[in-house]
Design a protein around this motif. Structure first.
Motif, PDB file in Angstrom:
ATOM      1  N   LYS A   1      21.801  88.875  24.879  1.00  0.00           N
ATOM      2  CA  LYS A   1      21.093  89.845  24.000  1.00  0.00           C
ATOM      3  C   LYS A   1      20.841  91.108  24.755  1.00  0.00           C
ATOM      4  N   ASP A   2      20.184  90.913  25.783  1.00  0.00           N
ATOM      5  CA  ASP A   2      19.850  92.227  26.346  1.00  0.00           C
ATOM      6  C   ASP A   2      21.222  92.970  27.011  1.00  0.00           C
ATOM      7  N   LEU A   3      21.990  92.199  27.307  1.00  0.00           N
ATOM      8  CA  LEU A   3      23.349  92.928  27.906  1.00  0.00           C
ATOM      9  C   LEU A   3      24.051  93.694  26.742  1.00  0.00           C
ATOM     10  N   PHE A   4      23.806  92.989  25.563  1.00  0.00           N
ATOM     11  CA  PHE A   4      24.575  93.434  24.606  1.00  0.00           C
ATOM     12  C   PHE A   4      23.842  94.627  24.074  1.00  0.00           C
TER      13      PHE A   4
ATOM     14  N   GLU B   1      36.768  84.941  34.262  1.00  0.00           N
ATOM     15  CA  GLU B   1      36.711  84.183  33.205  1.00  0.00           C
ATOM     16  C   GLU B   1      35.178  84.184  32.755  1.00  0.00           C
ATOM     17  N   ALA B   2      35.028  83.964  31.447  1.00  0.00           N
ATOM     18  CA  ALA B   2      33.936  83.947  30.798  1.00  0.00           C
ATOM     19  C   ALA B   2      33.596  82.531  30.302  1.00  0.00           C
TER      20      ALA B   2
ATOM     21  N   LYS C   1      32.298  88.530  22.860  1.00  0.00           N
ATOM     22  CA  LYS C   1      31.613  89.755  23.444  1.00  0.00           C
ATOM     23  C   LYS C   1      31.382  89.675  24.937  1.00  0.00           C
ATOM     24  N   LEU C   2      30.911  88.793  25.483  1.00  0.00           N
ATOM     25  CA  LEU C   2      30.731  88.847  27.096  1.00  0.00           C
ATOM     26  C   LEU C   2      32.119  88.994  27.901  1.00  0.00           C
ATOM     27  N   ALA C   3      33.135  88.539  27.160  1.00  0.00           N
ATOM     28  CA  ALA C   3      34.522  88.592  27.915  1.00  0.00           C
ATOM     29  C   ALA C   3      34.986  90.081  27.962  1.00  0.00           C
ATOM     30  N   GLY C   4      34.598  90.647  26.666  1.00  0.00           N
ATOM     31  CA  GLY C   4      34.991  91.849  26.635  1.00  0.00           C
ATOM     32  C   GLY C   4      33.935  92.838  27.676  1.00  0.00           C
TER      33      GLY C   4
ATOM     34  N   GLN D   1      39.534  87.541  32.250  1.00  0.00           N
ATOM     35  CA  GLN D   1      41.004  87.297  31.846  1.00  0.00           C
ATOM     36  C   GLN D   1      41.042  86.044  31.013  1.00  0.00           C
ATOM     37  N   LYS D   2      40.101  85.386  31.038  1.00  0.00           N
ATOM     38  CA  LYS D   2      40.076  83.873  30.238  1.00  0.00           C
ATOM     39  C   LYS D   2      38.664  83.545  29.691  1.00  0.00           C
ATOM     40  N   LEU D   3      38.764  83.061  28.574  1.00  0.00           N
ATOM     41  CA  LEU D   3      37.405  82.504  27.986  1.00  0.00           C
ATOM     42  C   LEU D   3      37.484  80.855  28.049  1.00  0.00           C
ATOM     43  N   ILE D   4      36.375  80.343  28.430  1.00  0.00           N
ATOM     44  CA  ILE D   4      36.219  78.940  28.385  1.00  0.00           C
ATOM     45  C   ILE D   4      34.840  78.404  27.501  1.00  0.00           C
TER      46      ILE D   4
END
Length: 376
Positions: A338-341, A302-303, A53-56, A61-64
């Protein structure tokens, strides 16, 4: 920080099959004892929907993901503490793990031999526990002799009362541990050691005091039909350890799932009425059992998820990212995923006053996003 969990069990309980599934590697899993001789270590991602979700949100560009290490340790037999089978190797390898995953066989199959010729998961667990405790008893007795010498030397050299008191406290702890090793269980030993550590009374590390989870390996048929809940072996395991400490899996099914493409895997899981794989449950529960949390650093490139022991300060979190960030720490901008979402963007969080500036004493919370300000 990479956590390490060790899969242990008697020969032919399904350890290597499960390990293959966990890591998608090719450890041989033939039908004979001691197939796994050296400990095989592999790394797997810790599943976390928040990272996706954070990457979205950040269009990363990349998830780690954060990672966990799993070790397939050679099968143990009775007498391992005195060198039977591959005992000495087993016991040295298990010392290095953070969490023990006891794989207990809860299925009947005449085509797969059992080292004791009978299916008895509780007996298997007690065999392993006894060997760990016997090995620890040997180590504790040696340590008692050393500490006695330290106390005598300290008194002869007129050491400070505080130094002598520390040795005497460890000596008392060691004798209590020795008693517990003779008459207690791994759980009682761990409780004793943890209670002593809470008042800063520590001694040598004990393999019998390590935290553990139980993996009940059940048959494909029992797992697919959900009939394993009526399996007498599984019932005995959950009764002894508590349902919250037992993870039911079918190593064969998990091995099949591990070889499938994502679409095929989802379809197969739907036919089994599974929301998540047993492997994901094992990885997640391993992470939780060690009382770890995840924090995040995110941006367009990246996330990134990071592991941290619960209760640690933001400076220690900064050190997980890079030593320079800890050394030159000034402050951190902090908000929670959770606040960001809920609010949808950093801009909305700023308007709502949800982004805070925290100093070096701040205790990082699970799900925090950190932007470290530093100067070196």
């Amino acid at each position: 920080m990479a956590i390490q969990a060790g899969l242990v069990g008697l020969p032919n309980v399904g350890k290597s099959t499960l390990f293959n599934a966990l890591t998608k590697s090719s450890i041989p899993a033939e039908n004979f004892p001691f197939c796994t001789v050296d400990p095989h270590v592999a790394v797997t991602n810790v599943p976390d929907e928040r990272l996706v979700k954070l990457a979205g949100v950040f269009k990363s560009q990349k998830l780690i993901p954060t990672i966990a290490q799993f070790v397939d340790i050679a099968g143990l037999v009775k007498g391992a503490s005195t060198g039977e089978g591959l005992g000495n190797q087993f016991l040295s390898h298990i010392m290095g793990v953070d969490l023990i995953l006891h794989v207990l066989r809860c299925f009947e199959d005449p085509n797969i031999i059992h080292v004791n010729d009978t299916i008895d998961p509780i007996g298997d667990f007690e065999t392993i526990s006894a060997e760990l405790m016997i090995k620890d008893l040997e180590s504790v007795e040696k340590r008692i002799e050393k500490v006695q010498g330290f106390i005598k030397t300290a008194k002869n050299k007129q050491a400070t009362p505080l130094q002598i008191q520390a040795w005497e406290a460890e000596f008392a702890l060691l004798n209590n541990v020795k008693t517990e090793l003779n008459v207690g269980t791994c759980d009682s030993i761990r409780a004793l050691v943890e209670k002593a550590a809470a008042v800063e009374n520590k001694t040598i590390p004990l393999i019998s005091a390590k935290k553990y989870l139980v993996i009940a390996n059940i048959s494909e048929a029992d797992f697919a039909d959900k009939t394993y809940k009526n399996n007498p072996h599984f019932i005995a395991v959950t009764k002894k350890f508590g349902a919250e400490n037992v993870i039911p899996v079918s190593a064969k099914i998990e091995a099949e799932l591990a070889q499938m493409e994502d679409t095929e895997k989802r379809e197969f899981m739907e036919t089994l009425d599974l929301n998540s794989s047993g492997l994901d449950t094992i990885i997640t529960r391993t992470y939780q059992n060690l009382d770890l949390i995840s924090f995040f650093t995110c941006g367009p490139k990246e996330a990134h998820a990071w592991s941290l022991a619960r209760g640690k300060k933001v400076t220690q979190a900064a050190g997980e990212i890079h030593s320079d960030l800890e050394r030159g720490f000034i402050c951190a901008e902090v908000y929670n995923a959770k606040d960001l979402f809920e609010f949808g963007s950093e801009q909305a969080l700023k308007l709502a006053g949800k982004i805070r500036t925290e100093g070096r004493e701040y205790i990082v919370q699970d799900g925090d996003l950190l932007n470290i300000r530093f100067n070196v």
